[in-house]
Design an enzyme around this catalytic site. Structure first.
Site, mmCIF file in Angstrom:
data_model
loop_
_atom_site.group_PDB
_atom_site.id
_atom_site.type_symbol
_atom_site.label_atom_id
_atom_site.label_comp_id
_atom_site.label_asym_id
_atom_site.label_seq_id
_atom_site.Cartn_x
_atom_site.Cartn_y
_atom_site.Cartn_z
ATOM 1 N N ASN A 159 42.872 21.460 1.583
ATOM 2 C CA ASN A 159 43.267 20.342 1.232
ATOM 3 C C ASN A 159 42.143 20.162 -0.134
ATOM 4 O O ASN A 159 41.962 19.397 -1.126
ATOM 5 C CB ASN A 159 41.877 19.189 1.937
ATOM 6 C CG ASN A 159 40.672 20.121 2.458
ATOM 7 O OD1 ASN A 159 40.247 20.872 2.330
ATOM 8 N ND2 ASN A 159 40.154 18.850 2.466
ATOM 9 N N GLY A 200 0.912 -0.725 0.119
ATOM 10 C CA GLY A 200 0.199 0.640 0.220
ATOM 11 C C GLY A 200 0.868 1.075 0.005
ATOM 12 O O GLY A 200 1.973 0.954 0.634
ATOM 13 N N ARG A 231 -2.897 7.763 4.351
ATOM 14 C CA ARG A 231 -3.203 8.760 5.334
ATOM 15 C C ARG A 231 -1.527 9.194 5.606
ATOM 16 O O ARG A 231 -2.206 9.935 6.574
ATOM 17 C CB ARG A 231 -3.866 7.966 6.779
ATOM 18 C CG ARG A 231 -5.649 7.640 5.770
ATOM 19 C CD ARG A 231 -6.167 6.538 6.945
ATOM 20 N NE ARG A 231 -5.527 4.952 6.233
ATOM 21 C CZ ARG A 231 -5.700 3.865 6.894
ATOM 22 N NH1 ARG A 231 -6.988 3.252 7.656
ATOM 23 N NH2 ARG A 231 -5.679 2.805 6.850
ATOM 24 N N TYR A 241 40.579 22.828 11.041
ATOM 25 C CA TYR A 241 40.456 21.732 10.610
ATOM 26 C C TYR A 241 40.938 21.290 9.886
ATOM 27 O O TYR A 241 42.427 21.292 9.024
ATOM 28 C CB TYR A 241 39.619 22.939 9.234
ATOM 29 C CG TYR A 241 39.068 21.840 7.781
ATOM 30 C CD1 TYR A 241 38.310 20.983 7.993
ATOM 31 C CD2 TYR A 241 39.912 22.029 6.634
ATOM 32 C CE1 TYR A 241 37.763 20.513 7.316
ATOM 33 C CE2 TYR A 241 39.547 21.075 6.076
ATOM 34 C CZ TYR A 241 38.641 20.320 6.159
ATOM 35 O OH TYR A 241 38.561 19.205 5.490
HETATM 36 C C1 UD1 Z 1 -6.804 -3.842 8.053
HETATM 37 C C2 UD1 Z 1 -7.342 -4.819 8.311
HETATM 38 C C3 UD1 Z 1 -8.519 -4.430 9.591
HETATM 39 C C4 UD1 Z 1 -7.896 -4.730 10.687
HETATM 40 C C5 UD1 Z 1 -5.957 -3.408 10.367
HETATM 41 C C6 UD1 Z 1 -5.730 -3.271 11.486
HETATM 42 C C7 UD1 Z 1 -7.873 -5.124 5.616
HETATM 43 C C8 UD1 Z 1 -9.261 -4.764 4.965
HETATM 44 N N1 UD1 Z 1 -9.301 -4.209 7.042
HETATM 45 O O1 UD1 Z 1 -6.639 -2.552 7.742
HETATM 46 O O2 UD1 Z 1 -9.689 -5.642 9.506
HETATM 47 O O3 UD1 Z 1 -8.240 -3.774 12.099
HETATM 48 O O4 UD1 Z 1 -5.772 -4.105 9.135
HETATM 49 O O5 UD1 Z 1 -4.304 -3.181 11.464
HETATM 50 O O6 UD1 Z 1 -7.427 -6.306 5.803
HETATM 51 N N2 UD1 Z 1 -2.037 -3.901 1.453
HETATM 52 C C9 UD1 Z 1 -0.998 -4.667 0.771
HETATM 53 N N3 UD1 Z 1 -1.955 -5.010 -0.641
HETATM 54 C C10 UD1 Z 1 -3.173 -3.720 -0.883
HETATM 55 C C11 UD1 Z 1 -4.043 -3.327 0.133
HETATM 56 C C12 UD1 Z 1 -3.376 -3.188 1.441
HETATM 57 O O7 UD1 Z 1 -0.487 -4.741 0.278
HETATM 58 O O8 UD1 Z 1 -3.555 -3.888 -1.641
HETATM 59 C C13 UD1 Z 1 -0.988 -3.563 2.766
HETATM 60 C C14 UD1 Z 1 -0.727 -2.287 3.254
HETATM 61 O O9 UD1 Z 1 0.721 -1.515 2.759
HETATM 62 C C15 UD1 Z 1 -0.363 -2.339 4.950
HETATM 63 C C16 UD1 Z 1 -1.161 -3.549 4.760
HETATM 64 O O10 UD1 Z 1 -1.415 -4.886 3.495
HETATM 65 O O11 UD1 Z 1 0.709 -3.101 5.215
HETATM 66 C C17 UD1 Z 1 -3.267 -2.971 5.677
HETATM 67 O O12 UD1 Z 1 -3.778 -2.662 5.484
HETATM 68 P P1 UD1 Z 1 -3.830 -1.038 5.767
HETATM 69 O O13 UD1 Z 1 -5.112 0.134 4.454
HETATM 70 O O14 UD1 Z 1 -3.177 -0.399 6.334
HETATM 71 O O15 UD1 Z 1 -5.056 -1.408 6.444
HETATM 72 P P2 UD1 Z 1 -6.596 -1.352 7.347
HETATM 73 O O16 UD1 Z 1 -7.421 -0.477 6.856
HETATM 74 O O17 UD1 Z 1 -5.110 -0.746 8.584
HETATM 75 CA CA CA Z 2 -2.983 -0.317 8.803
#
Ligand code: UD1
Ligand code: CA
Length: 464
Positions: A388, A12, A16, A368
């Site tokens: 230098n 991701g 935010r 220096y």
């Molecule tokens: C997610 C969970 C939520 C949980 C929370 C805990 C989902 C839908 N929701 O929400 O239930 O309470 O984590 O922290 O899973 N990522 C990818 N590829 C994607 C989307 C995300 O690799 O397509 C990775 C992001 O980089 C991140 C992780 O997955 O490291 C979690 O994604 P994030 O968008 O932060 O999920 P949350 O909204 O926090």
């Molecule tokens: Ca998260």
């Protein structure tokens, strides 16, 4: 014994965070966010580790130099379910359990992950997820249970009803599941939700529908599962981890006079009975010996410091080596390539760079020293400058043992001063000086008696 595989989701952008740097690369106590979770997962000695990357993939890959993981590119970030499914090819013919976690949960403990795996196996579950009870559950997926408390599913904050949003038990985003179950269930997940994403948590309801055993494990300390989604959470994480690092060093016998203002990267090491004053930042691969004194306002990056070194107030160092017993500062700047032998003294307003300095040598004031090699027991007088750089190239200065360099000397490199040379004060030296010689610039000293009085009278006359 079942094999264990790890999938770390780190594709991701981290919208935010409002950053052009991928979220998982933001450092926490000197280490990129995703490496914290990766280190913890690695301690379970998994057979395979897959890192799902996407946003800023190249940069993320560069932040991890070892080649003991499979990199999975998730071209489009269609959700956490999609992220895990993209890693399926890295688990061909893998029959074991998968530990799935996010790159944005740096405080998760190895013991918690271990307990989850144990519980999962003991219960012969298809899936086990980590949950926590939070006073402020906002932003997290909520755990849904029936009247008897049995798990029924997970609903994301954005899809939840007002009633569901009151639930304080949340999904920590850490899962253990049999690889076969997880990938099969994910192929059934749809994106019919508020965010139009394929949610990994949806496999919970799918498993329950199929009559599988889905277990939950409560995390002891809710801090452990906190994710980083905003800069504010990043700062909180930094503070929490910093406190635990400081505590670790205090338990190991290091005095921190003011832990509140002491910042130690996770990668740093400190010897016992070292005393650290306020406002100290120790970063990167810094190693500090035993019985050192750090007075305060010190900023060290990748510095190797021997035993019993005294860093007086306000010292900045990067990529330096300082041997036992040296005294540095106050107000000194040691730049990369500085290599000080035992008992060297570097005093106030002294800057060094690519400077190899021999045992017992002193440069105590306003100097220096760049691109220089200095022998042992030499004294560099106040205001000495190694020239230098001619605007095109850098040149080296070599100074022998037991040399006395008088105050206000400029040494125009390339130049060599042999052992036991005496340089008279206020000299500009342009040529090599043989061992044992005195060197000075020819100049006549002139005295004009009564000059000051005359000058003053003249100036007074003008100002009228
Ligand atoms: C997610 C969970 C939520 C949980 C929370 C805990 C989902 C839908 N929701 O929400 O239930 O309470 O984590 O922290 O899973 N990522 C990818 N590829 C994607 C989307 C995300 O690799 O397509 C990775 C992001 O980089 C991140 C992780 O997955 O490291 C979690 O994604 P994030 O968008 O932060 O999920 P949350 O909204 O926090
Ligand atoms: Ca998260």
């Amino acid at each position: 014994m079942q094999e264990l595989g790890v999938i770390l989701m780190a594709a991701g952008q981290g919208t935010r965070m409002r950053s052009s740097l991928p979220k998982v690369l933001h450092p926490v106590c000197g280490k990129p966010l995703f490496l914290h979770a990766l280190t913890k997962a690695r301690e379970l000695r998994p057979k395979r580790v897959a890192l799902v990357i996407g946003y800023g993939a190249e940069r993320v890959r560069q932040a991890y130099s070892a080649n003991d993981v499979s990199w999975v590119i998730q071209e489009q970030q269609l959700g956490t379910g999609h992220a895990v499914l993209s890693a399926q090819k890295a688990f061909d013919h893998f029959e074991g359990d998968l530990l799935i976690l996010s790159g944005d949960v740096p405080l998760i403990r190895t013991s918690t992950l271990h307990a989850m795996v144990e519980h999962h196996r003991r219960q012969r579950a298809a899936l086990t997820l980590l949950t926590a009870s939070l006073d402020q559950p906002k932003g997290y997926g909520r755990i849904l249970r029936d009247d008897r408390g049995a798990l029924t599913g997970i609903v994301e904050e954005k899809d939840a009803t007002d009633e569901q949003r009151k639930i304080r038990e949340v999904n920590a985003g850490v899962y253990v599941g049999s690889a076969r179950f997880v990938f099969a269930a994910l192929s059934k997940v749809t994106n019919h939700n508020q965010q139009g994403e394929y949610y990994l948590p949806d496999v919970v309801a799918i498993g329950l529908d199929q009559g599988k055993i889905v277990e939950t494990v409560r995390v002891g300390d809710a801090c452990e599962m906190m994710g980083v989604n905003t800069r504010e959470e990043l700062a909180f994480m930094e503070k929490t981890l910093r406190e635990s690092i400081n505590q670790k060093w205090m338990l190991a016998g290091v005095t921190l006079k003011d832990p509140e203002t002491t910042y130690i990267d996770e990668t740093v090491s400190i010897g016992k009975d070292t005393v650290i004053g306020p406002n100290t930042q120790l970063m990167g691969k810094t190693v500090i010996g035993e019985r050192c004194r750090i007075d305060g306002s010190v900023f060290l990056t990748d510095a190797l410091i021997g035993d019993e070194v005294h860093l007086r107030f306000s010292v900045v160092m990067s990529s330096c080596r300082v041997a036992r017993g040296a005294i540095i500062g106050p107000f000194a700047h040691l730049r990369p390539g500085t290599d000080l032998s035992a008992d060297v003294h570097i005093g106030n307003f002294v800057e060094t760079k690519e400077a190899k300095i021999g045992e017992g040598t002193k440069a105590n004031h306003l100097t220096y020293l760049g691109d220089v090699t200095i022998g042992c027991d030499t004294n560099i007088g106040a205001g000495t400058i190694t020239c230098n750089y001619d605007g095109f190239h850098k040149y080296r200065t070599a100074i022998g043992d037991r040399v006395q360099v008088g105050s206000d000397t400029t040494l125009v490199a390339p130049i060599k001063l042999g052992d036991d040379v005496y340089v008279a004060t206020a000299s500009t030296i342009r040529h090599d000086v043989p061992a044992g010689a005195l060197v000075f610039n020819q100049r006549e000293e002139q005295v004009r008696e009564g000059w000051t009085e005359q000058k003053r009278r003249k100036m007074k006359g003008r100002s009228k």
